[in-house]
Design an enzyme around this catalytic site. Sequence first.
Site, PDB file in Angstrom:
ATOM      1  N   ASP A  19       0.698  -1.020  -0.071  1.00  0.00           N
ATOM      2  CA  ASP A  19       0.010  -0.208  -0.065  1.00  0.00           C
ATOM      3  C   ASP A  19       0.707   1.453  -0.099  1.00  0.00           C
ATOM      4  O   ASP A  19       1.959   1.303   0.520  1.00  0.00           O
ATOM      5  CB  ASP A  19      -1.037  -0.193   1.213  1.00  0.00           C
ATOM      6  N   GLY A  20       0.445   2.071  -0.772  1.00  0.00           N
ATOM      7  CA  GLY A  20       1.319   3.469  -0.794  1.00  0.00           C
ATOM      8  C   GLY A  20       1.719   4.042  -1.995  1.00  0.00           C
ATOM      9  O   GLY A  20       2.142   5.078  -1.905  1.00  0.00           O
ATOM     10  N   GLY A  22       0.315   5.490  -4.401  1.00  0.00           N
ATOM     11  CA  GLY A  22      -0.431   6.625  -5.084  1.00  0.00           C
ATOM     12  C   GLY A  22       0.425   7.813  -4.272  1.00  0.00           C
ATOM     13  O   GLY A  22       0.180   8.941  -4.618  1.00  0.00           O
ATOM     14  N   ARG A  32       0.063   9.005 -10.733  1.00  0.00           N
ATOM     15  CA  ARG A  32      -0.056   7.568  -9.787  1.00  0.00           C
ATOM     16  C   ARG A  32       0.705   6.486 -10.476  1.00  0.00           C
ATOM     17  O   ARG A  32       1.081   5.735 -10.017  1.00  0.00           O
ATOM     18  CB  ARG A  32      -1.720   7.277  -9.536  1.00  0.00           C
ATOM     19  N   HIS A  36       3.160   3.280  -9.130  1.00  0.00           N
ATOM     20  CA  HIS A  36       3.041   1.981  -9.508  1.00  0.00           C
ATOM     21  C   HIS A  36       4.122   1.240  -9.712  1.00  0.00           C
ATOM     22  O   HIS A  36       4.589   0.041  -9.678  1.00  0.00           O
ATOM     23  CB  HIS A  36       1.678   1.606 -10.203  1.00  0.00           C
ATOM     24  N   ASN A  67     -10.581  -3.014  -6.567  1.00  0.00           N
ATOM     25  CA  ASN A  67      -9.636  -2.075  -7.254  1.00  0.00           C
ATOM     26  C   ASN A  67     -10.469  -1.529  -8.493  1.00  0.00           C
ATOM     27  O   ASN A  67      -9.824  -0.815  -9.322  1.00  0.00           O
ATOM     28  CB  ASN A  67      -8.350  -2.429  -7.432  1.00  0.00           C
ATOM     29  N   ARG A 189      -5.664  -1.956   8.688  1.00  0.00           N
ATOM     30  CA  ARG A 189      -6.684  -2.774   8.353  1.00  0.00           C
ATOM     31  C   ARG A 189      -6.291  -4.251   7.405  1.00  0.00           C
ATOM     32  O   ARG A 189      -5.276  -3.881   6.851  1.00  0.00           O
ATOM     33  CB  ARG A 189      -7.981  -2.270   7.963  1.00  0.00           C
ATOM     34  N   GLU A 202       1.166 -13.165  12.453  1.00  0.00           N
ATOM     35  CA  GLU A 202       1.549 -12.233  13.289  1.00  0.00           C
ATOM     36  C   GLU A 202       1.325 -10.859  12.272  1.00  0.00           C
ATOM     37  O   GLU A 202       1.816 -11.142  11.219  1.00  0.00           O
ATOM     38  CB  GLU A 202       3.088 -12.328  13.702  1.00  0.00           C
TER      39      GLU A 202
END
Length: 243
Positions: A19-20, A22, A32, A36, A67, A189, A202
């Site tokens: 994630d991250g 963008g 963006r 990627h 997505n 999340r 974990e």
Amino acid sequence: MVEDTENNKLPRHIAIIMDGNGRWAARRGLPRSEGHKAGAAAVRDIVTHCRRLGIGYLTLYAFSSENWNRPKNEIAALFRLLLEFLNVETPLMVENDIRLNVIGDITALPAPQRAALRHSMSRTGKGRQMVLNLAINYGGRTEIARAVKNILLANLTADDITEQSISDHLYTAGQPDPDLLIRTSGELRLSNFLLYQCAYSELYFTETLWPDFDSNELDRALNAYAARSRRFGRIEENPKEGD
């Protein structure tokens, strides 16, 4: 660097929510798509490092079923990047004895991407040193629903339905569940990722954006993992003072 301690045990299976991309691009005033591209380079670094460490299974959340709600031009850029990645990385996976596996419903993907994925899986099918799972058009709840449907189609009775029989009908059938789940960019999340498989994983969250998540960042996650006690509901035999 992963700390070399007597009790340090590497996970057999690492799952990562990448994630991250963008936000990485936005902070640099870039489109963006550039985020990627940088994220794809990070994938190469992490796969190489995991192979070097002897990690047996690595699962990367590449494209979720949600997505599809992104702008069409961004989706098109992601799929072009997937083709580029497969063209470059497939020979390297063969050379490094890595088997590519896809989890998710790829029937909804454009024809060139479907063909490239199937070709790559076929070429790398004999890989034995590591399994690289790419989660593409994947959703955890959909995977569980799919498993239930397949169980019904197999005519299993109620008594035949166990945790193991459900696992046997998931995309990851035959693989160990993830020992460590990593999510980058500070989000806390699971985002519908490996919901059944990660019951005892974990969890490791980092503020680092995915394009900046390199081998050193992975080593930090592995050292944090090694410092934890995985009891799976059992009482710890020699609890530390204050536990």
